[in-house]
Design an enzyme around this catalytic site. Structure first.
Site, mmCIF file in Angstrom:
data_model
loop_
_atom_site.group_PDB
_atom_site.id
_atom_site.type_symbol
_atom_site.label_atom_id
_atom_site.label_comp_id
_atom_site.label_asym_id
_atom_site.label_seq_id
_atom_site.Cartn_x
_atom_site.Cartn_y
_atom_site.Cartn_z
ATOM 1 N N PHE A 101 21.118 1.968 -22.596
ATOM 2 C CA PHE A 101 20.225 1.997 -23.752
ATOM 3 C C PHE A 101 18.783 2.129 -23.249
ATOM 4 O O PHE A 101 18.436 1.645 -22.174
ATOM 5 C CB PHE A 101 20.414 0.708 -24.576
ATOM 6 C CG PHE A 101 19.589 0.682 -25.827
ATOM 7 C CD1 PHE A 101 19.758 1.643 -26.806
ATOM 8 C CD2 PHE A 101 18.634 -0.310 -26.018
ATOM 9 C CE1 PHE A 101 18.980 1.623 -27.962
ATOM 10 C CE2 PHE A 101 17.865 -0.336 -27.164
ATOM 11 C CZ PHE A 101 18.031 0.625 -28.138
ATOM 12 N N ASP A 172 20.874 -6.203 -16.295
ATOM 13 C CA ASP A 172 20.920 -5.966 -17.737
ATOM 14 C C ASP A 172 22.383 -6.120 -18.123
ATOM 15 O O ASP A 172 23.198 -5.214 -17.943
ATOM 16 C CB ASP A 172 20.397 -4.568 -18.076
ATOM 17 C CG ASP A 172 20.420 -4.293 -19.576
ATOM 18 O OD1 ASP A 172 21.102 -5.043 -20.315
ATOM 19 O OD2 ASP A 172 19.781 -3.316 -20.004
ATOM 20 N N HIS A 175 26.004 -5.729 -22.168
ATOM 21 C CA HIS A 175 27.379 -5.388 -22.580
ATOM 22 C C HIS A 175 28.383 -6.363 -21.974
ATOM 23 O O HIS A 175 29.580 -6.111 -22.053
ATOM 24 C CB HIS A 175 27.792 -4.004 -22.059
ATOM 25 C CG HIS A 175 26.997 -2.862 -22.587
ATOM 26 N ND1 HIS A 175 27.241 -1.563 -22.206
ATOM 27 C CD2 HIS A 175 25.968 -2.800 -23.468
ATOM 28 C CE1 HIS A 175 26.388 -0.749 -22.822
ATOM 29 N NE2 HIS A 175 25.599 -1.480 -23.582
ATOM 30 N N GLN A 198 22.115 -8.278 -30.683
ATOM 31 C CA GLN A 198 21.868 -7.362 -31.794
ATOM 32 C C GLN A 198 23.217 -7.093 -32.484
ATOM 33 O O GLN A 198 24.276 -7.333 -31.902
ATOM 34 C CB GLN A 198 21.228 -6.081 -31.207
ATOM 35 C CG GLN A 198 20.746 -5.069 -32.217
ATOM 36 C CD GLN A 198 21.779 -4.013 -32.476
ATOM 37 O OE1 GLN A 198 22.761 -3.909 -31.743
ATOM 38 N NE2 GLN A 198 21.575 -3.238 -33.518
ATOM 39 N N LYS A 201 26.436 -5.682 -30.931
ATOM 40 C CA LYS A 201 26.966 -6.298 -29.707
ATOM 41 C C LYS A 201 28.167 -7.204 -29.988
ATOM 42 O O LYS A 201 28.393 -7.595 -31.124
ATOM 43 C CB LYS A 201 25.851 -7.091 -29.012
ATOM 44 C CG LYS A 201 24.549 -6.329 -28.868
ATOM 45 C CD LYS A 201 24.654 -5.091 -27.985
ATOM 46 C CE LYS A 201 23.360 -4.311 -28.034
ATOM 47 N NZ LYS A 201 23.008 -3.608 -26.826
ATOM 48 N N ARG A 230 2.843 -21.701 -23.749
ATOM 49 C CA ARG A 230 2.847 -23.156 -23.570
ATOM 50 C C ARG A 230 3.675 -23.506 -22.339
ATOM 51 O O ARG A 230 4.573 -22.760 -21.953
ATOM 52 C CB ARG A 230 3.475 -23.847 -24.791
ATOM 53 C CG ARG A 230 2.689 -23.642 -26.057
ATOM 54 C CD ARG A 230 3.256 -24.464 -27.201
ATOM 55 N NE ARG A 230 2.397 -24.327 -28.352
ATOM 56 C CZ ARG A 230 2.627 -23.486 -29.375
ATOM 57 N NH1 ARG A 230 3.719 -22.759 -29.410
ATOM 58 N NH2 ARG A 230 1.767 -23.398 -30.360
ATOM 59 N N TYR A 237 -1.862 -26.902 -28.467
ATOM 60 C CA TYR A 237 -2.807 -25.787 -28.458
ATOM 61 C C TYR A 237 -3.375 -25.533 -27.066
ATOM 62 O O TYR A 237 -4.486 -25.060 -26.914
ATOM 63 C CB TYR A 237 -3.904 -25.991 -29.513
ATOM 64 C CG TYR A 237 -3.357 -25.756 -30.901
ATOM 65 C CD1 TYR A 237 -2.950 -24.474 -31.283
ATOM 66 C CD2 TYR A 237 -3.189 -26.789 -31.810
ATOM 67 C CE1 TYR A 237 -2.410 -24.244 -32.542
ATOM 68 C CE2 TYR A 237 -2.656 -26.562 -33.070
ATOM 69 C CZ TYR A 237 -2.264 -25.278 -33.428
ATOM 70 O OH TYR A 237 -1.717 -25.043 -34.660
ATOM 71 N N ARG A 247 10.412 -16.407 -30.022
ATOM 72 C CA ARG A 247 11.391 -17.437 -30.383
ATOM 73 C C ARG A 247 12.409 -16.924 -31.405
ATOM 74 O O ARG A 247 12.093 -16.077 -32.230
ATOM 75 C CB ARG A 247 10.660 -18.650 -30.971
ATOM 76 C CG ARG A 247 9.751 -19.366 -29.973
ATOM 77 C CD ARG A 247 9.042 -20.518 -30.649
ATOM 78 N NE ARG A 247 8.269 -20.092 -31.792
ATOM 79 C CZ ARG A 247 6.930 -20.077 -31.838
ATOM 80 N NH1 ARG A 247 6.213 -20.476 -30.802
ATOM 81 N NH2 ARG A 247 6.308 -19.670 -32.921
HETATM 82 C C1 LIG Z 1 21.414 -3.380 -26.684
HETATM 83 C C2 LIG Z 1 20.954 -3.179 -25.305
HETATM 84 C C3 LIG Z 1 19.672 -3.574 -24.887
HETATM 85 C C4 LIG Z 1 18.612 -4.038 -25.830
HETATM 86 O O1 LIG Z 1 18.975 -5.079 -26.645
HETATM 87 P P1 LIG Z 1 18.270 -5.255 -28.081
HETATM 88 O O2 LIG Z 1 18.710 -6.619 -28.466
HETATM 89 O O3 LIG Z 1 18.796 -4.193 -28.966
HETATM 90 O O4 LIG Z 1 16.796 -5.160 -27.873
HETATM 91 C C5 LIG Z 1 19.349 -3.425 -23.552
HETATM 92 N N1 LIG Z 1 20.219 -2.912 -22.679
HETATM 93 C C6 LIG Z 1 21.440 -2.501 -23.043
HETATM 94 C C7 LIG Z 1 22.365 -1.960 -21.998
HETATM 95 C C8 LIG Z 1 21.843 -2.613 -24.375
HETATM 96 O O5 LIG Z 1 23.053 -2.176 -24.739
#
Ligand SMILES: *Cc1c(COP(=O)(O)O)cnc(C)c1O
Length: 418
Positions: A101, A172, A175, A198, A201, A230, A237, A247
Site C-alpha cells: 500500500f 510494516d 497484513h 482500517q 483489515k 507529552r 500543558y 490518539r
Molecule cells: C493498510 C496498510 C497500511 C496503512 O494503514 P491505514 O490504517 O490504512 O493507514 C500500510 N501498509 C500496508 C501494507 C497496508 O496494507
C-alpha cells in the site's frame, strides 16, 4: 457440493450455471460483543483514550509477543511515528518494496525521508534482500519490509544486512496480525512493527493503528509523539517533544478488544482455507502458486494470492477474472501497482506546490527511472482472493476451487467468445 459440477460445464459467463451460487461471509464480522462493549463505553461517559485503549495495547502487543504497544489513528501514522522515533530525519533514505500500500513509502516522504524502492521476491512477494542490498547507499538509514498478505518477509537476511549496514528495521505488518515466524510474532522481528485496523483489515475498528516493540524508550517516544508531545508524568500543558494528536478513542478500543478475541480462530479458519486452496489448485499448469512458508505455523491471510500464466491459459487475466466473477467468486487483480508509478512519485507531486517541502525536490530523485521488474510482472499476473472469502466453510472453499478449475478448463471457449 463439490463434484456436482464438471469442469466441462458451460461457463456462467457464457450462460451456464454459476458454481458459487451462495453468499460469501460478510466483512466486518461483529456481534453482541461489539454491541455491548460499545454501549458500555457510551453509557460510562469515558469516551477518551483510557482504560480500554491501554488494555487493547497490552493485549494486542502480548498477542504478537511484544512488550509494548502504542495505538494511533491508523497504519500510516504508525509508520510515520515509528520512523521518527527511530531517528529517521529529512534526507535519510529508507528502503521499501514497491508491492504494498502507498503508505509504506509515503510515510517516509511525510517525515522528509527518501523512499528507495527495492524489488520483491517472485515466490514470496516480499522484499528481496538481494535487491535491497543493491539499493543501499551512504544515506540509507532504515528498511521497511512488508509482510505481504501475512507472509513474513525474509527477516533473517533483512536483519543481517541491516546490521551490516547500520540500518534500522521497521516491519510494516499491516497484513500480519497473528502471523508468526518460528514462534515469534510479526512486528517483533525488527526494532518495531506497525499494524493497521482500517476497515479492510482482518481486525478492524473502522480505523486505527498500533506500533509494537520490545524497546521501552522507543515505545515512550512513540507515546509522546502520538500524545501531543507529552511525556510520562509531565504536566498536562508541558509539551516536551514535537508531537501530534494520534490518539484513538475508547469506542475504537472497545471494538478492537471484541475483534481481538475472535482473531485467533479467524486466523486458523483462513489458514485452513488457504491450505485447501494450495492443495486443490496445485496441479493446474496455468496457476503459479507461491512458495510455501516454512517456519510459519501460524499465518494470517489478508488475501490468498496466486499468479496466472496467461500464455499457458490462453486468455488474459481480465477475461479470467470476468469469468470467475460470473461463477460467483469475488477475486481481483489486487490493488497494487508498482508504487513508483503513482503520480505522487512518477510525476514528482511531492515538493511545492504539492504541500510537503521534501529533500526529494532538490535531490534529483526521479522515480521515472525506477524499475523493479519482478514487482511489475507480479502486478500484471497476480490474482487475489479476499480474506472474507477465506472465512467460508470447507465445502464452499472446495466450490471456489472448482470454479477456478472450470474457468481454466473453459479458457478456449472463453477466448473464442471475446
Ligand atoms: C493498510 C496498510 C497500511 C496503512 O494503514 P491505514 O490504517 O490504512 O493507514 C500500510 N501498509 C500496508 C501494507 C497496508 O496494507
Amino acid at each position: 457440493m463439490p463434484g456436482q459440477f464438471s469442469s466441462s460445464d458451460r461457463p456462467a459467463l457464457l450462460g451456464g450455471k454459476a458454481v458459487c451460487d451462495f453468499p460469501w461471509p460478510v466483512w466486518p464480522v461483529h456481534d453482541q460483543t461489539e454491541e455491548s462493549q460499545l454501549l458500555e463505553v457510551l453509557r460510562s461517559g469515558q469516551w477518551w483514550y483510557g482504560e480500554k485503549v491501554r488494555r487493547f495495547e497490552r493485549e494486542f502487543a502480548a498477542f504478537q509477543g511484544a512488550a509494548y504497544g502504542v495505538t494511533c489513528t491508523n497504519g500510516t501514522t504508525a509508520i510515520e511515528m515509528g520512523l521518527r522515533a527511530l531517528g529517521i530525519v529529512a534526507g535519510d533514505e529508507v528502503i521499501v518494496p514497491p508491492y504494498t500500500f502507498i503508505a509504506t513509502a509515503t510515510a517516509a516522504v511525510t517525515i522528509g525521508a527518501v523512499p528507495v524502492f527495492a524489488d520483491i521476491d517472485p515466490e514470496t512477494l516480499c522484499l528481496d534482500p538481494d535487491d535491497a542490498t543493491r539499493k543501499i547507499s551512504s544515506r540509507s538509514r532504515a528498511i521497511i519490509p512488508v509482510h505481504v498478505a501475512g507472509r513474513i518477509a525474509d527477516m533473517a537476511r533483512i536483519n543481517e544486512l541491516a546490521e551490516a549496514h547500520n540500518l534500522t528495521v521497521l516491519e510494516d505488518a499491516a497484513h500480519a496480525w497473528g502471523s508468526q515466524y518460528d514462534g515469534r510474532g510479526a512486528g517483533t522481528l525488527g526494532r518495531c512493527g506497525t499494524f493497521s485496523f482500517q476497515v479492510s483489515k482482518n481486525i478492524t475498528a473502522g480505523e486505527g493503528g498500533i506500533l509494537i516493540t520490545d524497546d521501552k524508550d522507543l515505545a515512550d517516544l512513540c507515546r509522546s509523539f502520538s500524545h501531543c508531545g507529552r511525556t510520562e508524568g509531565s504536566e498536562w500543558y508541558d509539551h516536551y517533544n514535537l508531537g501530534s494528536n494520534l490518539r484513538i478513542t475508547e469506542f475504537q478500543a472497545a471494538i478492537l478488544l471484541a475483534q481481538l478475541a475472535r482473531l485467533e480462530e479467524q486466523v486458523a479458519r483462513r489458514q485452513l482455507s488457504a491450505a485447501l486452496l494450495d492443495e486443490t489448485l496445485s496441479n493446474i499448469p496455468a496457476i503459479r502458486q507461491l512458495a510455501p512458508a516454512p517456519g510459519m505455523a501460524r499465518r494470517s491471510y489478508h488475501m490468498y494470492i496466486f499468479r496466472l500464466n496467461q500464455t499457458e491459459l490462453g486468455i488474459s487475466r481480465g477475461r479470467f477474472l470476468e469469468a470467475l466473477h460470473a461463477e460467483g467468486v469475488p477475486a481481483s487483480e489486487g490493488w497494487y501497482r508498482p508504487l513508483y508509478r503513482n503520480g505522487v512519485f512518477a510525476d514528482a507531486h511531492i515538493g511545492p506546490p504539492h504541500g510537503i517541502r521534501s529533500p526529494l525536490a532538490g535531490m534529483g530523485v526521479d522515480y521515472r527511472d525506477v524499475s523493479c521488474p519482478v514487482c511489475e510482472e507480479v502486478c500484471s499476473d497476480a490474482v487475489w482472493i479476499p480474506h472474507n472469502v477465506l472465512l467460508a466453510d470447507e465445502p464452499q472453499i472446495l466450490r471456489l476451487a472448482e470454479a477456478i478449475r472450470k474457468v481454466v478448463a473453459n479458457a478456449p471457449a472463453l477466448r473464442q467468445s471475446t
